[in-house]
Motif scaffolding. Structure first.
Motif, PDB file in Angstrom:
ATOM      1  N   LEU A  34      30.016  15.974  -1.336  1.00 31.74           N
ATOM      2  CA  LEU A  34      30.719  17.245  -1.311  1.00 31.74           C
ATOM      3  C   LEU A  34      30.406  18.089  -2.539  1.00 31.74           C
ATOM      4  O   LEU A  34      30.466  19.320  -2.485  1.00 31.74           O
ATOM      5  CB  LEU A  34      32.228  17.024  -1.191  1.00 31.74           C
ATOM      6  CG  LEU A  34      32.716  16.525   0.172  1.00 31.74           C
ATOM      7  CD1 LEU A  34      34.226  16.358   0.158  1.00 31.74           C
ATOM      8  CD2 LEU A  34      32.308  17.476   1.274  1.00 31.74           C
ATOM      9  N   ALA A  35      30.055  17.452  -3.652  1.00 33.21           N
ATOM     10  CA  ALA A  35      29.651  18.211  -4.837  1.00 33.21           C
ATOM     11  C   ALA A  35      28.375  18.986  -4.544  1.00 33.21           C
ATOM     12  O   ALA A  35      28.236  20.159  -4.906  1.00 33.21           O
ATOM     13  CB  ALA A  35      29.444  17.273  -6.020  1.00 33.21           C
ATOM     14  N   GLY A  36      27.429  18.341  -3.857  1.00 34.51           N
ATOM     15  CA  GLY A  36      26.207  19.041  -3.472  1.00 34.51           C
ATOM     16  C   GLY A  36      26.477  20.175  -2.494  1.00 34.51           C
ATOM     17  O   GLY A  36      25.832  21.224  -2.542  1.00 34.51           O
ATOM     18  N   THR A  37      27.492  19.980  -1.634  1.00 39.71           N
ATOM     19  CA  THR A  37      27.852  21.008  -0.669  1.00 39.71           C
ATOM     20  C   THR A  37      28.423  22.245  -1.370  1.00 39.71           C
ATOM     21  O   THR A  37      28.294  23.372  -0.876  1.00 39.71           O
ATOM     22  CB  THR A  37      28.885  20.447   0.322  1.00 39.71           C
ATOM     23  OG1 THR A  37      28.309  19.317   0.986  1.00 39.71           O
ATOM     24  CG2 THR A  37      29.280  21.476   1.361  1.00 39.71           C
ATOM     25  N   ALA A  38      29.046  22.058  -2.522  1.00 38.75           N
ATOM     26  CA  ALA A  38      29.642  23.186  -3.249  1.00 38.75           C
ATOM     27  C   ALA A  38      28.600  24.078  -3.904  1.00 38.75           C
ATOM     28  O   ALA A  38      28.903  25.229  -4.239  1.00 38.75           O
ATOM     29  CB  ALA A  38      30.605  22.653  -4.312  1.00 38.75           C
ATOM     30  N   LEU A  39      27.397  23.574  -4.090  1.00 40.72           N
ATOM     31  CA  LEU A  39      26.376  24.316  -4.835  1.00 40.72           C
ATOM     32  C   LEU A  39      26.101  25.712  -4.284  1.00 40.72           C
ATOM     33  O   LEU A  39      26.047  26.684  -5.053  1.00 40.72           O
ATOM     34  CB  LEU A  39      25.087  23.493  -4.885  1.00 40.72           C
ATOM     35  CG  LEU A  39      23.922  24.066  -5.701  1.00 40.72           C
ATOM     36  CD1 LEU A  39      24.338  24.313  -7.139  1.00 40.72           C
ATOM     37  CD2 LEU A  39      22.718  23.125  -5.645  1.00 40.72           C
ATOM     38  N   PRO A  40      25.919  25.898  -2.953  1.00 40.89           N
ATOM     39  CA  PRO A  40      25.668  27.254  -2.452  1.00 40.89           C
ATOM     40  C   PRO A  40      26.792  28.233  -2.775  1.00 40.89           C
ATOM     41  O   PRO A  40      26.530  29.379  -3.159  1.00 40.89           O
ATOM     42  CB  PRO A  40      25.523  27.045  -0.941  1.00 40.89           C
ATOM     43  CG  PRO A  40      25.095  25.629  -0.785  1.00 40.89           C
ATOM     44  CD  PRO A  40      25.802  24.893  -1.870  1.00 40.89           C
ATOM     45  N   GLY A  41      28.039  27.804  -2.622  1.00 31.88           N
ATOM     46  CA  GLY A  41      29.156  28.695  -2.903  1.00 31.88           C
ATOM     47  C   GLY A  41      29.222  29.083  -4.367  1.00 31.88           C
ATOM     48  O   GLY A  41      29.404  30.259  -4.716  1.00 31.88           O
ATOM     49  N   VAL A  42      29.061  28.087  -5.236  1.00 32.72           N
ATOM     50  CA  VAL A  42      29.106  28.346  -6.669  1.00 32.72           C
ATOM     51  C   VAL A  42      27.999  29.318  -7.077  1.00 32.72           C
ATOM     52  O   VAL A  42      28.228  30.284  -7.815  1.00 32.72           O
ATOM     53  CB  VAL A  42      28.980  27.021  -7.448  1.00 32.72           C
ATOM     54  CG1 VAL A  42      28.830  27.281  -8.940  1.00 32.72           C
ATOM     55  CG2 VAL A  42      30.193  26.141  -7.188  1.00 32.72           C
ATOM     56  N   ALA A  43      26.788  29.074  -6.587  1.00 35.35           N
ATOM     57  CA  ALA A  43      25.650  29.917  -6.962  1.00 35.35           C
ATOM     58  C   ALA A  43      25.798  31.340  -6.428  1.00 35.35           C
ATOM     59  O   ALA A  43      25.593  32.321  -7.161  1.00 35.35           O
ATOM     60  CB  ALA A  43      24.348  29.293  -6.457  1.00 35.35           C
ATOM     61  N   VAL A  44      26.166  31.475  -5.157  1.00 36.68           N
ATOM     62  CA  VAL A  44      26.299  32.812  -4.561  1.00 36.68           C
ATOM     63  C   VAL A  44      27.432  33.590  -5.233  1.00 36.68           C
ATOM     64  O   VAL A  44      27.279  34.773  -5.570  1.00 36.68           O
ATOM     65  CB  VAL A  44      26.534  32.709  -3.043  1.00 36.68           C
ATOM     66  CG1 VAL A  44      26.951  34.064  -2.464  1.00 36.68           C
ATOM     67  CG2 VAL A  44      25.276  32.212  -2.349  1.00 36.68           C
ATOM     68  N   GLY A  45      28.574  32.944  -5.430  1.00 39.09           N
ATOM     69  CA  GLY A  45      29.696  33.622  -6.066  1.00 39.09           C
ATOM     70  C   GLY A  45      29.364  34.118  -7.451  1.00 39.09           C
ATOM     71  O   GLY A  45      29.725  35.242  -7.834  1.00 39.09           O
ATOM     72  N   PHE A  46      28.651  33.313  -8.207  1.00 42.63           N
ATOM     73  CA  PHE A  46      28.307  33.664  -9.584  1.00 42.63           C
ATOM     74  C   PHE A  46      27.224  34.737  -9.628  1.00 42.63           C
ATOM     75  O   PHE A  46      27.366  35.767 -10.294  1.00 42.63           O
ATOM     76  CB  PHE A  46      27.844  32.414 -10.332  1.00 42.63           C
ATOM     77  CG  PHE A  46      27.789  32.578 -11.831  1.00 42.63           C
ATOM     78  CD1 PHE A  46      28.919  32.365 -12.595  1.00 42.63           C
ATOM     79  CD2 PHE A  46      26.618  32.944 -12.460  1.00 42.63           C
ATOM     80  CE1 PHE A  46      28.877  32.514 -13.980  1.00 42.63           C
ATOM     81  CE2 PHE A  46      26.566  33.096 -13.835  1.00 42.63           C
ATOM     82  CZ  PHE A  46      27.692  32.875 -14.602  1.00 42.63           C
ATOM     83  N   VAL A  47      26.130  34.508  -8.905  1.00 42.67           N
ATOM     84  CA  VAL A  47      24.977  35.407  -8.996  1.00 42.67           C
ATOM     85  C   VAL A  47      25.292  36.784  -8.421  1.00 42.67           C
ATOM     86  O   VAL A  47      24.991  37.814  -9.045  1.00 42.67           O
ATOM     87  CB  VAL A  47      23.758  34.788  -8.274  1.00 42.67           C
ATOM     88  CG1 VAL A  47      22.616  35.797  -8.179  1.00 42.67           C
ATOM     89  CG2 VAL A  47      23.291  33.540  -9.012  1.00 42.67           C
ATOM     90  N   VAL A  48      25.900  36.843  -7.237  1.00 40.72           N
ATOM     91  CA  VAL A  48      26.164  38.141  -6.607  1.00 40.72           C
ATOM     92  C   VAL A  48      27.173  38.949  -7.424  1.00 40.72           C
ATOM     93  O   VAL A  48      27.021  40.167  -7.603  1.00 40.72           O
ATOM     94  CB  VAL A  48      26.653  37.952  -5.161  1.00 40.72           C
ATOM     95  CG1 VAL A  48      27.074  39.294  -4.559  1.00 40.72           C
ATOM     96  CG2 VAL A  48      25.559  37.317  -4.318  1.00 40.72           C
ATOM     97  N   THR A  49      28.210  38.276  -7.941  1.00 38.71           N
ATOM     98  CA  THR A  49      29.191  38.991  -8.760  1.00 38.71           C
ATOM     99  C   THR A  49      28.544  39.576 -10.003  1.00 38.71           C
ATOM    100  O   THR A  49      28.824  40.718 -10.385  1.00 38.71           O
ATOM    101  CB  THR A  49      30.343  38.053  -9.158  1.00 38.71           C
ATOM    102  OG1 THR A  49      30.938  37.516  -7.981  1.00 38.71           O
ATOM    103  CG2 THR A  49      31.399  38.794  -9.957  1.00 38.71           C
ATOM    104  N   LEU A  50      27.653  38.816 -10.642  1.00 37.07           N
ATOM    105  CA  LEU A  50      26.969  39.327 -11.835  1.00 37.07           C
ATOM    106  C   LEU A  50      26.010  40.457 -11.483  1.00 37.07           C
ATOM    107  O   LEU A  50      25.915  41.450 -12.209  1.00 37.07           O
ATOM    108  CB  LEU A  50      26.215  38.196 -12.530  1.00 37.07           C
ATOM    109  CG  LEU A  50      27.043  37.218 -13.363  1.00 37.07           C
ATOM    110  CD1 LEU A  50      26.132  36.220 -14.056  1.00 37.07           C
ATOM    111  CD2 LEU A  50      27.882  37.958 -14.397  1.00 37.07           C
TER     112      LEU A  50
END
Length: 329
Positions: A34-50
């Protein structure tokens, strides 16, 4: 050579830290899959917001990523369905350029490819016992979407504290966006069929990722990024091979991998230094993904898939360029 500034080093370290903390928390609470599953959400949330300097944009992107991840997980069980699905994602990537959204749609396409090749297995999803009665594939898709939305929303809120000016949107003409969409649909559809139709090699995702990350709205930009990707990957594979042969201690390998990723993220922000980003990214990812005895083999496999993906994108760019010249006559 232009080196990253202090601010760029700080952003790189912060970016990696913001990725690792929620991934570590999810892994501690629910397990490594599940940690690996979280990677897309974490990356998209961070990168797009920035990129957009907007929490709202980041939250919307995370919600869209959750829906796409749900479908990607279900599509992964069938090679034909997955190929059609990734073809549709490629078409959406191109058509998104009509509004200047290609940086956003590229992020979404990257993580759809990642999930399609590496879907959460039904067994891992049973950790959420409240939905045990749901069909296994559907349960995995629901868990994937939920983890992505929750972790991604948290990252979007956190990244919203950063200040700055959003990147300007650069819309393409209708004809250019249509050609880009068709080319990406063919590349990702065929590429997915090749990767999933074989033995689902762990490095197979790099065929699709290479096709996505080197493709640009303009043909010359695609040529430049493809060349830099190939040069950086070749150099990075050599570095990974040397490290793999001489370093077997797991904690030291992990620390070195994190240091390489910080350097990679710092160079990612320096214009014209994409190949340096890839040079440090490649050994960092390889060291994380492979045990000492398999480092050299995984690095070589990644190189092969990257070269095949780069060749396919170059051929598509040449075809698009020829069509543009014919239309202009």
């Amino acid at each position: 050579m232009t080196l990253p500034s202090r601010r760029q080093w700080a952003i790189a370290a912060g970016f990696l830290g913001c990725l690792l903390v929620p991934l570590a928390l999810v892994g501690w609470v629910a397990g490594a899959p599940l940690a690996g599953t979280a990677l897309p959400g974490v990356a998209v949330g961070f990168v797009v917001t920035l990129q957009r300097r907007s929490r709202r944009a980041g939250l919307i992107a995370v919600a869209v990523m959750g829906g796409l991840a749900f479908v990607s997980t279900l599509a992964a069980s069938s090679t034909a369905v997955a190929a059609i699905w990734m073809g549709a994602i490629g078409l959406g990537y191109g058509l998104g350029a009509l509004r200047g959204w290609h940086t956003l749609t590229q992020q979404l396409a990257i993580w759809c490819a990642y999930i399609t090749v590496n879907p959460l297995q039904a067994g891992a999803a049973t950790k959420l016992s409240r939905i045990d009665q749901v069909q296994p594939d559907l349960r995995a898709a629901l868990v994937t979407a939920a983890v992505i939305v929750v972790t991604g929303a948290a990252m979007a809120v956190l990244a919203g504290f950063a200040k700055g000016t959003p990147r300007p949107l650069e819309p393409l003409t209708r004809d250019s966006a249509r050609l880009l969409g068709i080319a990406m649909a063919v590349l990702l559809g065929v590429g997915t069929a090749i990767v999933l139709g074989g033995d689902r090699h762990p490095a197979g995702e790099w065929l699709l990722l290479t096709m996505i990350v080197v493709s640009r709205p303009d043909v010359h930009g695609t040529y430049r990024h493809t060349l830099e990707r190939v040069v950086g990957t070749i150099a990075g594979v050599l570095v990974a091979g040397v490290i793999g042969l001489g370093l077997g201690d797991a904690p030291v390998r992990s620390l070195l991998a994190l240091a390489l990723l910080v350097v990679a993220f710092a160079f990612m922000q320096v214009p014209g230094r994409y190949w340096m980003y890839v040079l440090f990214l490649t050994p960092g990812i390889v060291l994380i993904e492979s045990p000492p005895e398999a480092t050299a083999a995984l690095a070589a496999d990644r190189l092969v898939y990257t070269l095949v993906g780069a060749a396919a994108v170059t051929a598509a760019a040449l075809a698009v360029s020829a069509l543009n010249r014919r239309r202009s006559v």
